[in-house]
Every structure is written in structure tokens, then in C-alpha cells.
Write an enzyme that holds these catalytic residues in place. Structure first.
Site, PDB file in Angstrom:
ATOM      1  CE  LYS A 152       7.776  28.048  23.579  1.00 46.62           C
ATOM      2  NZ  LYS A 152       9.090  27.371  23.695  1.00 46.62           N
ATOM      3  CD  GLU A 194      12.020  20.514  16.094  1.00 41.42           C
ATOM      4  OE1 GLU A 194      11.748  20.027  17.206  1.00 41.42           O
ATOM      5  OE2 GLU A 194      12.614  21.607  15.949  1.00 41.42           O
ATOM      6  CE  LYS A 235       4.879  22.506  20.688  1.00 40.94           C
ATOM      7  NZ  LYS A 235       5.656  23.342  19.813  1.00 40.94           N
ATOM      8  CD  GLU A 245      10.032  26.848  27.126  1.00 39.21           C
ATOM      9  OE1 GLU A 245       9.449  26.759  26.033  1.00 39.21           O
ATOM     10  OE2 GLU A 245      11.217  27.137  27.257  1.00 39.21           O
ATOM     11  CG  ASN A 253      13.270  24.557  24.414  1.00 41.68           C
ATOM     12  OD1 ASN A 253      12.631  24.752  23.388  1.00 41.68           O
ATOM     13  ND2 ASN A 253      13.045  25.217  25.530  1.00 41.68           N
ATOM     14  CG  HIS A 256      15.392  23.374  20.041  1.00 40.13           C
ATOM     15  ND1 HIS A 256      15.157  22.023  19.988  1.00 40.13           N
ATOM     16  CD2 HIS A 256      14.534  23.937  19.140  1.00 40.13           C
ATOM     17  CE1 HIS A 256      14.193  21.776  19.102  1.00 40.13           C
ATOM     18  NE2 HIS A 256      13.802  22.913  18.568  1.00 40.13           N
ATOM     19  CG  HIS A 260      17.868  28.220  18.875  1.00 34.15           C
ATOM     20  ND1 HIS A 260      16.965  28.537  19.866  1.00 34.15           N
ATOM     21  CD2 HIS A 260      17.133  27.786  17.824  1.00 34.15           C
ATOM     22  CE1 HIS A 260      15.736  28.289  19.429  1.00 34.15           C
ATOM     23  NE2 HIS A 260      15.815  27.832  18.199  1.00 34.15           N
ATOM     24  CG  HIS A 274      14.828  25.090  13.596  1.00 36.40           C
ATOM     25  ND1 HIS A 274      15.397  25.733  14.679  1.00 36.40           N
ATOM     26  CD2 HIS A 274      13.896  24.253  14.103  1.00 36.40           C
ATOM     27  CE1 HIS A 274      14.818  25.311  15.788  1.00 36.40           C
ATOM     28  NE2 HIS A 274      13.897  24.415  15.479  1.00 36.40           N
TER      29      HIS A 274
HETATM   30  N1  GLY Z   1       9.216  24.480  19.921  1.00 35.29           N
HETATM   31  C1  GLY Z   1       9.211  24.320  21.324  1.00 35.29           C
HETATM   32  C2  GLY Z   1       7.924  24.722  21.970  1.00 35.29           C
HETATM   33  O1  GLY Z   1       6.955  24.969  21.283  1.00 35.29           O
HETATM   34  O2  GLY Z   1       7.866  24.832  23.159  1.00 35.29           O
END
Ligand code: GLY
Length: 380
Positions: A152, A194, A235, A245, A253, A256, A260, A274
Site C-alpha cells: 500500500k 500494530e 501480515k 483487500e 484495519n 483503524h 483514523h 497513528h
Molecule cells: N495497514 C493495513 C494494510 O496494509 O492492509
């Protein structure tokens, strides 16, 4: 869950995406191998390092020395630190710098920095000459366990965070856990949110391990490497199954949607980093899950206790200037959440917890229920 590392050999985590697969190399002092690894991956390529002023002061010389030793011609583009660089202007600065440095299709962009630099340099690489390869060298804990992995990239619009961007996978990630020694305790803690997220959303054993080992992770050494490697493995597995996604990746998320909105309400300023927004957001997500009878209040308390133990904010009232206009207003927070990328046809998506270690995606929660929930939390 594997046992923590007891030696200093780097760990390699593969992100399996067919022709776009890449390795994440994790360990103390792996920055020194940057040049050799790039030379092996892209023989003859030149490199442009994109970094910010603070990171340049700490790590640019080491990165350039490693590239120089490997015979890689290198140029540098140094941007201002902070979220402000993730802007249209910041993108223009980086693209023009790369063009001036004559970075061509076969060359590489090296993003040396935290999430801002990684997102900005990665996005610039995705559009420069219709796409050049890039390497992530994340220098914050948050970037090592989250933003440098998964492709991303993007910049902020005046109307919201990360609203302009692209999926563009790096060709290599070098996560040197020793560079985290220069982070402030507050920055490290924000990244730790995180790390805890991976335990909460998919690995109860890891969350329990974090509860027992957090002090060692903060101190550095094998526990820190294990935490980074476990997070990257989690991840990488999700990204490999759902790169764009369309489903499961949304689990990342967790915390998030609320986080956010809180970041936006505090003007993306130092009032709330963040990861701090994510910590408060994860506790809110857990509390909402408890209201929906998905988890018990004991689990909510356990989550909040662990995050608070490492010094993270866990409740709205912990945010600096909480009573200032904007933040203490449920309607404003609802409005900010409605700008989120996670909105689909007007429905907000929330990641809820069904247990510590099991999260679910829900798009059927009535806005009125969330508004009422937030109003009570703000009043509390
Ligand atoms: N930070 C969430 C993702 O990379 O999908």
C-alpha cells in the site's frame, strides 16, 4: 508460534505473490547488507534513496556506504519529516528528484524511513515512468511491522488520509531492528500498537507472549526480532491471500476506523500518533464488540490493560486536548469515519473481535448504534 530468536542471524519472511513475491529480511544490523542484496537482486541497477531529514541524520551514511561498497551508483532525495510530506507537493518533489537523478525503468528507489517516507517513495515509484521497482528500508517499528509490507502506497488529500495511492509491492524489505534504538519511547510504543494488533486479530498465543515479554521487546534483542518477525509473518500471510483487500486483508484495519477519525479530529498532529490512535481504536473496537455480545468485558479489560501497561493511550480521555472542539463530538467523528476508504456504498466497515485472537469484518452495524456508543464513550 515459534520460539524467540536466540541468535543474531537474520530471519527471512517471504511474501508470496507470484511474480511479485519478495523477501522481508529482519535482524540486527541487516542494513549493512542492503547493497549486496540489491546488487544480487538487480545487477547493474542504480539507486535513489528517498529519506527524511531526521532519518538521514541517523542512517543515510550507513545506507549509502552499503550501496557504495556493492558498487551501486546512488543519489539521494531528502524530504521534510512528518505527515505533511505525504502531499501532492511532496510527491512532486520526489518525482522531480528521481527524474533529475535519471532513475530509469531498471533502476531502484530505496525508501529509507518510517511510514511517511515508505508510502510517499513507494507511490512515487509506482508512477515514475509508469512504474519502477522499490526497496523498503523501514526505520520505525510501525513501518517494519505494517506499512513497509504489502504494497500500500500513497499520499494524503486535504480531504483525508491515504486517499490517493496505488498498490505497488516492494521488491525487498530490509527491517534492521537495531535502527529502532534511535526512536523515542513514544514512537516505539506507537509502533507496538500494530504489533499487538496481530495478536488480537489472529493469534491469541502471540498476544499472551506479548503480555509476558513486552519489556524485552522494548529493550531490544531477540524478543524484539521475534515480535517483528511474527508480525511480518502474519501480515505476509494475509497479504498473500488477499493482496487488494477484497476480503480478509480488511482485518488488518482493526482499530483503524476509529483511529483514523481520531487522527483526523486531532489534525494529524503530534497530539496523537497513528499507532496511538490505533491503540485507542482497538479498545473502542473491543468495547463495541462487547456491546454486540461478541466478547466479554474481561477480554476488553485484558486488552486495555496490556496496551496501558506499555504506556499507550487506551481511552478517548487519554488523548491530549480531548475536550477541544471536534474530538468530543460523536457527530463529527461519525462524519470523519464516513470519509474513510473502508466505506462501501455508505456502509462503514468495522473490524470486531469475537475473541482475543479472532477478528471479523462487519458492515452491518447501524450508524446510529455506533454514534450512540461513541457519545457514551465521549461522555465517560
Ligand atoms: N495497514 C493495513 C494494510 O496494509 O492492509
Amino acid at each position: 508460534m515459534t520460539a524467540p530468536l536466540t541468535n543474531s542471524r537474520p530471519v527471512t519472511v517471504a511474501v508470496s505473490l507470484g511474480a511479485r513475491s519478495y523477501d522481508i529480511v529482519i535482524g540486527r544490523d541487516v542494513l549493512s547488507s542492503l547493497g549486496a542484496r540489491i546488487a544480487a537482486l538487480r545487477p547493474g541497477a542504480r539507486a535513489a534513496i528517498v529519506t527524511d531529514r531526521t532519518v538521514a541524520g541517523h542512517w543515510l551514511a550507513a545506507a549509502e556506504a552499503s550501496l557504495g561498497t556493492a558498487g551501486i551508483a546512488t543519489s539521494r532525495i531528502v524530504v521534510g519529516e512528518g505527515e505533511g510530506s505525504k502531499s501532492y507537493q511532496g510527491l512532486a518533489t520526489v518525482c522531480e528528484g528521481l527524474i533529475a537523478a535519471r532513475i530509469e525503468r531498471n533502476d531502484l528507489v530505496v525508501a529509507l524511513g518510517g511510514g511517511v517516507v515508505g508510502d510517499l517513495a513507494g507511490f512515487a515509484a509506482s508512477v515514475l515512468r509508469r512504474g519502477v521497482d522499490f526497496v523498503q528500508v523501514p526505520t520505525s517499528l510501525l513501518a517494519q511491522v505494517d506499512s513497509s509490507v504489502g504494497g500500500k502506497t500513497g499520499i494524503n488529500s486535504p480531504q483525508g488520509k491515504n486517499l490517493v495511492g496505488a498498490f505497488h509491492q516492494p521488491v525487498l524489505v530490509i527491517a534492521d531492528t537495531a535502527v529502532l534504538d534511535t526512536l523515542s519511547p513514544r514512537q516505539f510504543r506507537a509502533g507496538y500498537a500494530e504489533v499487538a494488533k496481530y495478536g488480537l486479530l489472529g493469534d491469541a498465543g502471540f498476544f499472551g507472549w506479548l503480555e509476558a515479554n513486552a519489556p524485552e521487546i522494548f529493550a531490544g534483542g531477540g524478543a524484539r526480532e521475534h515480535a517483528v518477525a511474527t508480525s511480518c509473518r502474519a501480515k505476509a500471510a494475509i497479504v498473500a491471500r488477499d493482496e487488494r483487500e477484497t476480503g480478509e486483508r480488511a482485518l488488518l484495519n482493526l482499530g483503524h476506523t476509529f483511529g483514523h477519525a481520531l487522527e483526523a479530529a486531532t489534525g494529524f498532529s503530534d497530539r496523537l500518533y497513528h499507532g496511538e490512535g490505533v491503540a485507542v481504536g482497538m479498545v473502542l473496537a473491543a468495547e463495541l464488540s462487547a456491546e454486540l455480545n461478541l466478547i466479554g468485558t474481561g477480554e476488553v479489560e485484558r486488552i486495555a490493560r496490556h496496551l496501558a501497561t506499555v504506556g499507550l493511550p487506551t481511552h478517548l480521555q487519554d488523548i491530549a486536548g480531548f475536550r477541544q472542539e471536534g474530538l468530543a463530538d460523536a457527530d463529527r467523528l461519525m462524519e470523519l469515519m464516513a470519509q474513510d476508504k473502508k466505506v462501501k456504498r455508505g456502509r462503514l466497515t468495522f473490524i470486531v473481535l469475537e475473541a482475543i485472537g479472532r477478528a471479523a469484518i462487519r458492515s452491518d452495524i447501524e450508524p446510529a448504534v455506533v454514534r450512540d456508543f461513541l457519545a457514551r464513550k465521549l461522555a465517560g
